[in-house]
Scaffold this motif. Structure first.
Motif: not given
Lengths: 101, 101, 101, 101, 101, 101, 101
Positions: C8-10, C13, C89, D76-77, D93-96, E37
């Protein structure tokens, strides 16, 4: 000189006919070719857009009109030719000032 | 020429059919290939999006419509082909002006 | 084809299943590999997010839905595989247009 | 799995425990290491911030919660370890997307 | 530990006393030095600013207070010394999370 | 020490007289020259602007005043000399904090 | 010295006549040529625009007026000459401060 130019610019764009080097010398304004500075150019406004839309959806009126003599940053805008005459289409924010006759 | 083009652009995007070099010469507009300037291209609008959403959630109406003859910055947009015909999809802000017939 | 895709895209997206090169040729759309242009790709939307939040805290509705056939910029988005099938995605703003069947 | 993780993230940040490579293969999701694409990673959300403040001073609620299985962009992160276990703290916002079980 | 630290940070800035490497090991949190990182650091907040002003002229309250134990991105902020003790002044947005004791 | 300094800064700018290295040592604050960090400097505010205008046309009041002892990022601002004394003009956002006597 | 200068600047632009190096020495202000700092210049304002339009469509009044003696960042603006005299057109935000006589 009216707004019936063949190209109608969109948003805050302006069509300008650049002035020939010879005319500039006669007009007394000289634009030096300096390395550290962007060299301005002189031209005549032929057509203006309706203005860009601001963040609240309102149209911002233009500050220049057809017939104005202007100076603008040299490398701004996009060149094109109609019937062998050179024109420039650029954003109003690239116009530095209006020359008062 | 209507809005029934096969691709429906999103937001403020526009599908344009670029004009062949031969046609441009006939129309009197010539687009020089200058190093220091971005060269514009000429084309016909085939389909337009519904407009982008501004910061207040309102849709900004488009300034071009299907059938308009436009000039646009050369390297803007994305090319694609349908049945061997080349098209371009680009944002309305890359359209410089509308050519008045 | 519903919204019950495994991911499930956020926000804005979208999960897309890219179309194989063979299918594209059949569909008549050909995407040239040009140096000066970003090459688009074709695909099918499998799942969409709820839309991003604008500056006033309101959710902007999505313009694509599951089942839409879309074209998008080639290098946008993030690839992943489930059971050896490739998906992408990407943000809705990277989708150029919807292909009308 | 609750919100009593040792680190409480600020704003829209999220603490994630990345999934080991072995687990990913079992789950059927495979994340290819492609040069032209950013490779996503899979993980479990351990703690979430209260959300960032928008331009009008309102807090935007988070879309993920502790316990969610998510995919996120690989680079990310920020990594850290507690008692030899690796964690990641990253912006929402880096979570797809969220993986639906 | 109060707000009577010698330096009063402006806007959303925070003065932090970084934790020595020895203390970190005891606390169980280990911050690996990974190439790909950004490595976080641990520290104690000594003084906080009044918060930055948002676009509507309102002050956004701070999320950390003097005495909080925090982790932050390693290369953020500006180092200084008073009486041979090292401190760091950084923006609250560079603080990743609060360590709950 | 008043606002009658010879240069009146515009908007959110501040004129600062940097502190000599000798004074700094006496005051107990030492600013190390670290490669990975921007080194701060210490100085005294001589004059402040009226504040910048925010997006709603309101003036944001300044947080520093003439006479304040401040630390600021080393490479910010613009140097100038009057009667052989060095000054610096910089934006208030480059001021990290106020030193409390 | 009035607003009847030959060039009327647009928006927040200002026409300045830069001060000769000899005059500067007499005035007591010396502008060092430092590698790590942008060197300011001194000049006299000859003409000012009406101010730029903010995000709400309101014109922001100018802070300088014709006749003001100002310092500005050295490499800002665009040079031009009228009748062999050099001028500079620059944005008000590049003006650092007003010199009080």
């Amino acid at each position: 000189m009216g707004t019936d130019f063949r190209i109608r610019p969109l948003a805050d764009r302006v069509v300008v006919k650049p002035v020939e080097r010879e005319e500039k010398t006669k007009g007394g304004i000289y634009l030096p070719d300096t390395a550290s500075k962007e060299r301005p150019m002189e031209g005549t406004v032929l057509a203006v857009g309706e203005g860009r839309i601001d963040d609240n959806g309102k149209r911002i009126p233009m500050n220049v009109k057809a017939g104005d003599r202007v100076i603008f940053a040299k490398y701004s805008g996009t060149e094109f030719k109609i019937d062998d005459v050179e024109y420039l289409i650029l954003s109003e924010k690239d116009i530095l000032g209006i020359i008062q006759e």
